[in-house]
Design an enzyme around this catalytic site. Structure first.
Site, mmCIF file in Angstrom:
data_model
loop_
_atom_site.group_PDB
_atom_site.id
_atom_site.type_symbol
_atom_site.label_atom_id
_atom_site.label_comp_id
_atom_site.label_asym_id
_atom_site.label_seq_id
_atom_site.Cartn_x
_atom_site.Cartn_y
_atom_site.Cartn_z
ATOM 1 N N HIS A 98 43.788 38.711 46.730
ATOM 2 C CA HIS A 98 44.026 39.105 45.332
ATOM 3 C C HIS A 98 43.199 40.327 44.952
ATOM 4 C CE1 HIS A 98 45.825 35.146 43.608
ATOM 5 N NE2 HIS A 98 46.226 35.374 44.834
ATOM 6 N N TYR A 223 43.152 33.842 33.409
ATOM 7 C CA TYR A 223 42.073 33.189 32.668
ATOM 8 C C TYR A 223 42.410 33.346 31.195
ATOM 9 C CZ TYR A 223 39.209 33.484 36.943
ATOM 10 O OH TYR A 223 38.726 33.370 38.224
#
Ligand SMILES: Cc1cc2nc3c(=O)[nH]c(=O)nc-3n(C[C@H](O)[C@H](O)[C@H](O)COP(=O)(O)OP(=O)(O)OC[C@H]3O[C@@H](n4cnc5c(N)ncnc54)[C@H](O)[C@@H]3O)c2cc1C
Length: 411
Positions: A98, A223
């Protein structure tokens, strides 16, 4: 840690140190490691690479530790340590790499391209797979599963661990004890009162984590913080999602599957496609707490990983710190067995604590940035928004965030 693969054999190798095929006598090894989590197994692997005998004492079964679902975000520094130890191959083959994440506050979101900013990606690879890889690389006779350390003794010249296997006790004598038995293990408890000085913070909330049989709704981690609290979208491969919700302390058992999905929908949906439901195959509850020992060493006992410090999972540092501590201690042990050089062992405690405090700092920041904490007022909401905006808008703040996220800031 320099690659141990090319290390020459140690000069101070003990002769006649037998493995542990039977559990009926007093045994001796050079390094006795308590705990077959990522920290203990990493030291064990490093010792094997340099020809130092070590044995791992693990209270739970092999099957249990190999299937225990916990962390999944692996920093590039951790990958390099594992690869240097010859156990990074599967991770590098199978892990998703990522380079960015989505930070979402209410209905606004921004991508943090930490890979471009730092030149380093992070890897998604389940902790239990790291544990499996490390166990597969080990001599099976040197990891004693279903065996609990019940007493830890350390003098200035030698040390011993008493263990209990199926009701029978026996003693393992050693040069050094590595306490890698997590937050509730025997090694932290064995410290004398005057060496138990520690620092703590309880954030008063829990994370309810689920593993669900459903494809991730995005390629990157999300998030998210809304008025109802935090949610995290993460993944384990292409067909499983790992999802987390901030929940009130102790309330996890009361959350039905339906309520979990509804809440995930609410908290994650503004910036992402609607979440796809699937069977929930695993649930975990984690308290958001921080703990750190002032000094993770006492005589010949060295504490590493969660035994020395626990961080709230908000920044995914626990696993990475555990492997980092292990590598730092392994290097110091290598210098001791190679040249009787004890500078590394003497410096271990302060080096490990310094790195752990940086991880505590960033984990605390992520916790404040992304959660609604008990007692928060509108003032906290406003400062959270200001902090979020600063990270998103300011290149210096963004760089700092990215450095901590990928772990560069601790090097
Ligand atoms: C419930 C839980 C969930 C978590 N979830 C996340 C997450 O979702 N995301 C994240 O980033 N981080 C998470 N973490 C943090 C991360 O998983 C830990 O930081 C990491 O496991 C630390 O590794 P370790 O090797 O130090 O300890 P551990 O992995 O805890 O290993 C310690 C080992 O010691 C053994 N042991 C304990 N006592 C004894 C004894 N007396 N004798 C012998 N063996 C003993 C235990 O059985 C265990 O196998 C979680 C932690 C916990 C506890």
């Amino acid at each position: 840690m320099p690659s141990t693969r090319s290390s020459s054999a140690p000069k101070k190798q003990q002769s006649g140190t037998s493995p542990f095929p039977r559990l009926d006598a007093e045994r001796k090894t050079q390094v006795c490691i308590i705990g077959a989590g990522p920290a203990g197994l990493t030291v064990h692997q490093a010792m094997a690479q340099i020809g130092v005998t070590s044995v791992v004492i693990e209270a739970r079964s092999r099957q249990y530790v190999q299937n225990r679902v916990r962390a999944g975000l692996v920093e590039p520094g951790t990958v390099r340590i594992l690869d240097d130890l010859g156990v990074g191959q599967k991770l590098l083959r199978d892990a998703a790499c990522h380079k960015g994440l989505l930070l979402q506050l209410d209905d606004t979101s921004a991508r943090v391209p930490f890979g471009d900013i730092t030149g380093e990606p992070v890897y998604m690879y389940p902790q239990q797979h790291i544990v499996r890889d490390l166990i597969s690389a080990s001599d099976p006779q040197r990891i004693l599963f279903d065996t609990e350390a019940v007493n830890v003794e350390t003098g200035s010249l030698d040390a011993a661990v008493t263990v209990n296997h199926a009701g029978r006790h026996f003693r393992v004598k050693c040069d050094f004890i590595v306490g890698a038995d997590g937050a509730h293990g025997a090694s932290r408890r064995s410290l004398p009162d005057e060496r138990k000085k520690s620092y703590e913070r309880d954030y008063g909330i829990d994370w309810l984590g689920i593993l669900a049989e459903t494809a991730p709704l995005a390629d990157e981690l999300i998030y998210s913080c809304s008025a109802r609290g935090f949610a995290l979208h993460s993944m384990r491969g292409e067909s499983q999602s790992r999802l987390y919700l901030q929940v009130p302390r102790g309330s996890s058992p009361s959350w039905t599957d339906d309520r979990i999905w509804q809440e995930l929908d609410y908290r994650l949906s503004p910036g992402a496609a609607r979440i796809r439901r699937g069977d929930i195959t695993e649930r975990t509850a984690v308290k958001l707490k921080a703990f750190q020992l002032e000094n993770p060493q006492y005589r010949r006992l060295f504490l590493i990983g969660d035994a020395a410090h626990t961080v709230p999972p908000s920044a995914a540092k626990g696993l990475n710190l555990a492997v980092e501590d292990a590598a730092c201690l392994a290097q110091a042990l290598w210098a001791w067995y190679q040249d009787h050089e004890r500078g590394g062992l003497d410096r271990y405690a302060s080096k490990a604590a310094q790195r752990a405090w940086l991880a505590q700092m960033f984990s605390a920041e992520m916790t404040r940035l992304l959660h609604v904490l008990p007692g928060d007022t509108q003032f906290d909401t406003k400062t959270r928004t200001a902090r979020w905006q600063r990270i998103v808008d300011n290149p210096i703040a963004l760089r700092d965030f990215a450095d901590h996220y990928v772990g560069i800031a601790r090097r």
